[in-house]
Design a protein around this motif. Structure first.
Motif, PDB file in Angstrom:
ATOM      1  N   ASP A 154       0.860  -1.251  -0.037  1.00  0.00           N
ATOM      2  CA  ASP A 154       0.102   0.054  -0.045  1.00  0.00           C
ATOM      3  C   ASP A 154       0.825   1.295  -0.135  1.00  0.00           C
ATOM      4  OD1 ASP A 154       1.020  -0.339   2.504  1.00  0.00           O
ATOM      5  OD2 ASP A 154      -0.999  -0.559   3.625  1.00  0.00           O
ATOM      6  N   ASN A 155       2.056   1.102  -0.320  1.00  0.00           N
ATOM      7  CA  ASN A 155       3.100   2.166  -0.546  1.00  0.00           C
ATOM      8  C   ASN A 155       3.869   2.540  -1.644  1.00  0.00           C
ATOM      9  OD1 ASN A 155       6.184   2.921   0.075  1.00  0.00           O
ATOM     10  ND2 ASN A 155       4.790   4.047   1.557  1.00  0.00           N
ATOM     11  N   ASP A 156       4.233   1.382  -2.272  1.00  0.00           N
ATOM     12  CA  ASP A 156       5.200   1.176  -3.456  1.00  0.00           C
ATOM     13  C   ASP A 156       6.484   0.666  -3.238  1.00  0.00           C
ATOM     14  OD1 ASP A 156       3.254   2.424  -5.421  1.00  0.00           O
ATOM     15  OD2 ASP A 156       3.888   4.363  -5.402  1.00  0.00           O
ATOM     16  N   HIS A 157       6.918   1.116  -2.201  1.00  0.00           N
ATOM     17  CA  HIS A 157       8.348   0.888  -1.852  1.00  0.00           C
ATOM     18  C   HIS A 157       8.713  -0.729  -1.864  1.00  0.00           C
ATOM     19  CE1 HIS A 157      12.158   1.063   0.782  1.00  0.00           C
ATOM     20  NE2 HIS A 157      12.174   2.282   0.215  1.00  0.00           N
ATOM     21  N   GLY A 158       7.932  -1.581  -1.282  1.00  0.00           N
ATOM     22  CA  GLY A 158       8.421  -2.990  -1.232  1.00  0.00           C
ATOM     23  C   GLY A 158       8.372  -3.500  -2.651  1.00  0.00           C
ATOM     24  N   THR A 159       7.232  -3.001  -3.498  1.00  0.00           N
ATOM     25  CA  THR A 159       7.220  -3.687  -4.861  1.00  0.00           C
ATOM     26  C   THR A 159       8.163  -2.996  -5.745  1.00  0.00           C
ATOM     27  OG1 THR A 159       4.841  -3.371  -4.584  1.00  0.00           O
ATOM     28  CG2 THR A 159       5.644  -3.540  -6.893  1.00  0.00           C
ATOM     29  N   HIS A 160       8.780  -1.853  -5.354  1.00  0.00           N
ATOM     30  CA  HIS A 160      10.065  -1.301  -6.189  1.00  0.00           C
ATOM     31  C   HIS A 160      11.213  -2.116  -5.935  1.00  0.00           C
ATOM     32  CE1 HIS A 160      13.019   1.420  -7.743  1.00  0.00           C
ATOM     33  NE2 HIS A 160      11.834   1.859  -8.501  1.00  0.00           N
ATOM     34  N   CYS A 161      11.515  -2.625  -4.641  1.00  0.00           N
ATOM     35  CA  CYS A 161      12.501  -3.391  -4.148  1.00  0.00           C
ATOM     36  C   CYS A 161      12.288  -4.760  -4.717  1.00  0.00           C
ATOM     37  CB  CYS A 161      12.453  -3.398  -2.441  1.00  0.00           C
ATOM     38  SG  CYS A 161      13.078  -1.911  -1.967  1.00  0.00           S
ATOM     39  N   ALA A 162      10.907  -5.416  -4.884  1.00  0.00           N
ATOM     40  CA  ALA A 162      10.952  -6.762  -5.128  1.00  0.00           C
ATOM     41  C   ALA A 162      11.241  -6.853  -6.813  1.00  0.00           C
ATOM     42  CB  ALA A 162       9.413  -6.904  -5.071  1.00  0.00           C
ATOM     43  N   GLY A 163      11.108  -5.843  -7.559  1.00  0.00           N
ATOM     44  CA  GLY A 163      11.394  -5.903  -8.907  1.00  0.00           C
ATOM     45  C   GLY A 163      12.822  -5.753  -9.182  1.00  0.00           C
ATOM     46  N   ILE A 164      13.518  -5.156  -8.400  1.00  0.00           N
ATOM     47  CA  ILE A 164      15.067  -4.968  -8.601  1.00  0.00           C
ATOM     48  C   ILE A 164      15.632  -6.210  -8.137  1.00  0.00           C
ATOM     49  CG2 ILE A 164      17.048  -3.998  -7.544  1.00  0.00           C
ATOM     50  CD1 ILE A 164      15.345  -1.400  -6.993  1.00  0.00           C
ATOM     51  N   ALA A 165      14.972  -7.076  -7.052  1.00  0.00           N
ATOM     52  CA  ALA A 165      15.749  -8.146  -6.636  1.00  0.00           C
ATOM     53  C   ALA A 165      15.269  -9.234  -7.693  1.00  0.00           C
ATOM     54  CB  ALA A 165      15.151  -8.644  -5.462  1.00  0.00           C
ATOM     55  N   ASP A 166      13.925  -9.242  -8.044  1.00  0.00           N
ATOM     56  CA  ASP A 166      13.640 -10.492  -8.780  1.00  0.00           C
ATOM     57  C   ASP A 166      12.205 -10.595  -9.613  1.00  0.00           C
ATOM     58  OD1 ASP A 166      13.662 -13.445  -9.035  1.00  0.00           O
ATOM     59  OD2 ASP A 166      11.895 -13.529  -7.596  1.00  0.00           O
ATOM     60  N   ALA A 167      12.339  -9.425 -10.595  1.00  0.00           N
ATOM     61  CA  ALA A 167      11.345  -9.054 -11.655  1.00  0.00           C
ATOM     62  C   ALA A 167      11.383 -10.263 -12.696  1.00  0.00           C
ATOM     63  CB  ALA A 167      11.308  -7.891 -12.206  1.00  0.00           C
ATOM     64  N   VAL A 168      10.467 -10.696 -13.270  1.00  0.00           N
ATOM     65  CA  VAL A 168      10.342 -11.983 -14.131  1.00  0.00           C
ATOM     66  C   VAL A 168      11.000 -11.314 -15.406  1.00  0.00           C
ATOM     67  CG1 VAL A 168       8.721 -13.450 -15.530  1.00  0.00           C
ATOM     68  CG2 VAL A 168       8.384 -12.928 -13.132  1.00  0.00           C
ATOM     69  N   ASP A 169      11.841 -12.302 -16.266  1.00  0.00           N
ATOM     70  CA  ASP A 169      12.165 -11.914 -17.593  1.00  0.00           C
ATOM     71  C   ASP A 169      11.293 -12.181 -18.527  1.00  0.00           C
ATOM     72  OD1 ASP A 169      13.500 -11.388 -19.922  1.00  0.00           O
ATOM     73  OD2 ASP A 169      15.163 -12.974 -19.360  1.00  0.00           O
ATOM     74  N   ASN A 170      10.194 -11.340 -18.778  1.00  0.00           N
ATOM     75  CA  ASN A 170       9.069 -11.534 -19.480  1.00  0.00           C
ATOM     76  C   ASN A 170       8.690 -10.740 -20.817  1.00  0.00           C
ATOM     77  OD1 ASN A 170       8.396  -9.433 -18.159  1.00  0.00           O
ATOM     78  ND2 ASN A 170       6.492 -10.270 -17.241  1.00  0.00           N
ATOM     79  N   SER A 171       9.899 -10.020 -21.193  1.00  0.00           N
ATOM     80  CA  SER A 171       9.499  -9.166 -22.388  1.00  0.00           C
ATOM     81  C   SER A 171       8.907  -7.941 -22.268  1.00  0.00           C
ATOM     82  CB  SER A 171       9.186 -10.061 -23.637  1.00  0.00           C
ATOM     83  OG  SER A 171       9.992 -11.112 -24.000  1.00  0.00           O
ATOM     84  N   GLN A 172       8.589  -7.652 -20.987  1.00  0.00           N
ATOM     85  CA  GLN A 172       7.791  -6.281 -20.527  1.00  0.00           C
ATOM     86  C   GLN A 172       8.462  -5.772 -19.248  1.00  0.00           C
ATOM     87  OE1 GLN A 172       3.784  -7.157 -19.995  1.00  0.00           O
ATOM     88  NE2 GLN A 172       3.877  -7.942 -18.125  1.00  0.00           N
ATOM     89  N   GLY A 173       8.242  -4.670 -19.010  1.00  0.00           N
ATOM     90  CA  GLY A 173       8.614  -3.812 -17.854  1.00  0.00           C
ATOM     91  C   GLY A 173       9.993  -3.934 -17.601  1.00  0.00           C
ATOM     92  N   VAL A 174      10.570  -4.508 -16.423  1.00  0.00           N
ATOM     93  CA  VAL A 174      11.854  -4.527 -16.066  1.00  0.00           C
ATOM     94  C   VAL A 174      12.060  -5.976 -15.727  1.00  0.00           C
ATOM     95  CG1 VAL A 174      11.812  -2.147 -15.203  1.00  0.00           C
ATOM     96  CG2 VAL A 174      11.130  -4.238 -13.777  1.00  0.00           C
ATOM     97  N   VAL A 175      13.477  -5.986 -15.428  1.00  0.00           N
ATOM     98  CA  VAL A 175      13.831  -7.380 -15.109  1.00  0.00           C
ATOM     99  C   VAL A 175      14.907  -7.203 -14.100  1.00  0.00           C
ATOM    100  CG1 VAL A 175      15.988  -7.231 -16.632  1.00  0.00           C
ATOM    101  CG2 VAL A 175      15.370  -9.542 -16.165  1.00  0.00           C
ATOM    102  N   GLY A 176      14.794  -8.366 -12.974  1.00  0.00           N
ATOM    103  CA  GLY A 176      15.513  -8.207 -11.647  1.00  0.00           C
ATOM    104  C   GLY A 176      16.972  -8.775 -11.835  1.00  0.00           C
ATOM    105  N   ALA A 177      17.612  -8.539 -10.619  1.00  0.00           N
ATOM    106  CA  ALA A 177      18.951  -9.242 -10.618  1.00  0.00           C
ATOM    107  C   ALA A 177      19.069 -10.901 -10.616  1.00  0.00           C
ATOM    108  CB  ALA A 177      19.619  -8.821  -9.238  1.00  0.00           C
ATOM    109  N   SER A 178      17.638 -11.332 -10.036  1.00  0.00           N
ATOM    110  CA  SER A 178      17.353 -12.557 -10.242  1.00  0.00           C
ATOM    111  C   SER A 178      16.153 -12.525 -10.883  1.00  0.00           C
ATOM    112  CB  SER A 178      17.130 -13.394  -8.717  1.00  0.00           C
ATOM    113  OG  SER A 178      16.502 -14.625  -8.833  1.00  0.00           O
ATOM    114  N   THR A 179      15.685 -13.671 -11.593  1.00  0.00           N
ATOM    115  CA  THR A 179      14.285 -13.668 -12.407  1.00  0.00           C
ATOM    116  C   THR A 179      13.583 -14.753 -12.145  1.00  0.00           C
ATOM    117  OG1 THR A 179      15.521 -14.894 -14.234  1.00  0.00           O
ATOM    118  CG2 THR A 179      15.604 -12.460 -14.278  1.00  0.00           C
ATOM    119  N   ASP A 180      13.967 -15.699 -11.416  1.00  0.00           N
ATOM    120  CA  ASP A 180      13.021 -16.941 -11.218  1.00  0.00           C
ATOM    121  C   ASP A 180      13.179 -17.538  -9.848  1.00  0.00           C
ATOM    122  OD1 ASP A 180      11.029 -18.719 -12.380  1.00  0.00           O
ATOM    123  OD2 ASP A 180      12.754 -20.127 -12.780  1.00  0.00           O
ATOM    124  N   ALA A 181      13.518 -16.479  -8.868  1.00  0.00           N
ATOM    125  CA  ALA A 181      13.471 -17.055  -7.446  1.00  0.00           C
ATOM    126  C   ALA A 181      11.785 -16.745  -6.925  1.00  0.00           C
ATOM    127  CB  ALA A 181      14.493 -16.262  -6.375  1.00  0.00           C
TER     128      ALA A 181
END
Length: 397
Positions: free
Chosen positions: A179-206
């Motif tokens: 309900d803030n944005d901050h945690g979601t932003h951090c989650a994307g940096i750590a582990d956003a899916v490699d799915n041809s959209q948006g962003v990709v994380g340092a890890s992608t499938d954890a």
């Protein structure tokens, strides 16, 4: 480090850095010769128009009954004649649109995350807990990786916040929804899916776990955070990422950090945004059990806001980092909060390969890149995902 991120760079949502939807241009149709076959969408205003369109067709690709449209292939001269008929609303080339491009943020590129991914290192099998404001559970870049969540504070998007903080425009589907944005932003940096959209994380499938210890205003008590760290340890998860802190410590939280590390958790924390300053690393990053992360900019300099001190263990990109935020969108934030999940994601890559928490910490430090900053500023140096995994940084094919 939440609480001190207010006032730093926060760019427009869905800033796409040049990626856009392609317009269905008419150049192909215009360049065709009269007898060439073209593929067009024809909008009609009556059954007479529909019949005329179908009569002209060599092949009907699709018939949209509810929209009064047909897609067909026909000779250019036939469809050009249709365009002049009063029963036809329009004739247009059936051009193409393209998916919005996935962005490799400069930070991921700088630490060579893409080299790891190209070599099959995705973090599959590792569990990364984002100890923060929660995670947007239906974000397209995160939902496939979310495992479970737990909340130690309430999720609420109603009402305002003190000190100008603003809750996210999101729906509390779960108690641990962001309900803030901050945690979601951090989650994307750590582990956003490699799915041809948006962003990709340092890890992608954890597997990501939302441990919500901060409320909509970005605040949580020492007890809330202590409970979250204890919970991560009791689940047996690999990584606990803490982009939060305070200028003073808590004995209860220190106990929880010791408990977590003793139970195999790799803990990483934001050094703080009190810079420019020296000897000002915040807590829990200042605890020896936690790998403290400072922030760098795209020129390999220390971010102006980054705290310094002998407790700093490693540096990672933290200025102007583009990542996911609540409500399925994207934004650019700056802070040691953004540097921290880079380290969490790479730790996930290592622990997916069987490293223990202690081994992963030592490996990250021993393979960090010397970028000319003092140890008080960057610890062992800049995070290097490829080197940590024993990969050649040039091998990204």
């Amino acid at each position: 480090m939440l609480g001190n991120d207010n006032g730093v760079s926060r760019r427009n949502i869905l800033k796409l850095a040049g990626a856009s939807v392609a317009t269905a241009a008419g150049s192909g149709l215009a360049a065709a010769k009269p007898g060439d076959t073209v593929e067009v969408n024809i909008g009609f205003s009556s059954e007479r128009g529909r019949s005329l369109a179908l009569d002209a067709a060599d092949h009907v690709v699709r018939d949209f009954d509810s929209l009064n449209i047909v897609t067909l292939r026909a000779a250019k001269q036939a469809v050009t004649a249709l365009d002049k008929n009063p029963n036809i609303r329009y004739v247009e080339e059936n051009g193409q649109m393209h998916a919005l491009a996935q962005t490799l943020d400069w930070g991921q590129d700088r630490i060579d995350s893409e080299v790891a991914h190209a070599n099959g290192e995705t973090g599959a099998g590792a569990d990364i807990a984002i100890i923060d404001t929660g995670i947007d559970d239906d974000h397209p870049d995160l939902s496939a990786n979310i495992g479970s969540g737990k909340s130690f504070v309430a999720c609420s998007t109603k009402g305002g916040c003190r000190y100008g903080a603003k809750p996210a425009n999101n729906t509390c589907n779960y108690s641990w929804t962001d309900d803030n944005d901050h945690g979601t932003h951090c989650a994307g940096i750590a582990d956003a899916v490699d799915n041809s959209q948006g962003v990709v994380g340092a890890s992608t499938d954890a597997t990501l776990h939302a441990v919500k210890v901060l409320d909509k205003c970005g605040s949580g008590s020492f007890s809330d955070i202590t409970a979250g760290v204890e919970y991560v340890a009791d689940q047996g998860w690999d990584v606990g990422s803490m982009s939060l802190g305070a200028s003073s410590g808590s004995s209860a939280l220190r106990d929880a950090c010791q408990y977590a590390v003793n139970n195999g958790v790799f803990l990483v924390g934001a050094a703080g945004n009190s810079g420019p300053c020296t000897d000002c690393v915040g807590y829990p990053a200042a605890y020896p059990e936690v790998m403290a992360v400072s922030s760098t900019n795209s020129s390999d300099g220390l971010s102006s806001f980054s705290s310094q001190g002998p407790e700093v263990d490693i540096a990672a990109p933290g200025t102007d980092i583009y990542s996911s935020v609540a409500n399925g969108t994207y934004d650019t934030f700056s802070g040691t909060s953004m540097a921290t999940p880079h380290v969490a994601g790479v730790a996930g890559l290592l622990m997916a390969n069987g490293y223990t928490n202690t081994e992963a910490r030592n490996q990250l430090a021993s393979t960090a890149e010397d970028i000319g900053l003092g140890s008080n500023e960057s610890g062992a140096g800049l995070l290097d995902a490829a080197a940590a995994l024993g990969l050649d940084s040039s091998d990204s094919t």
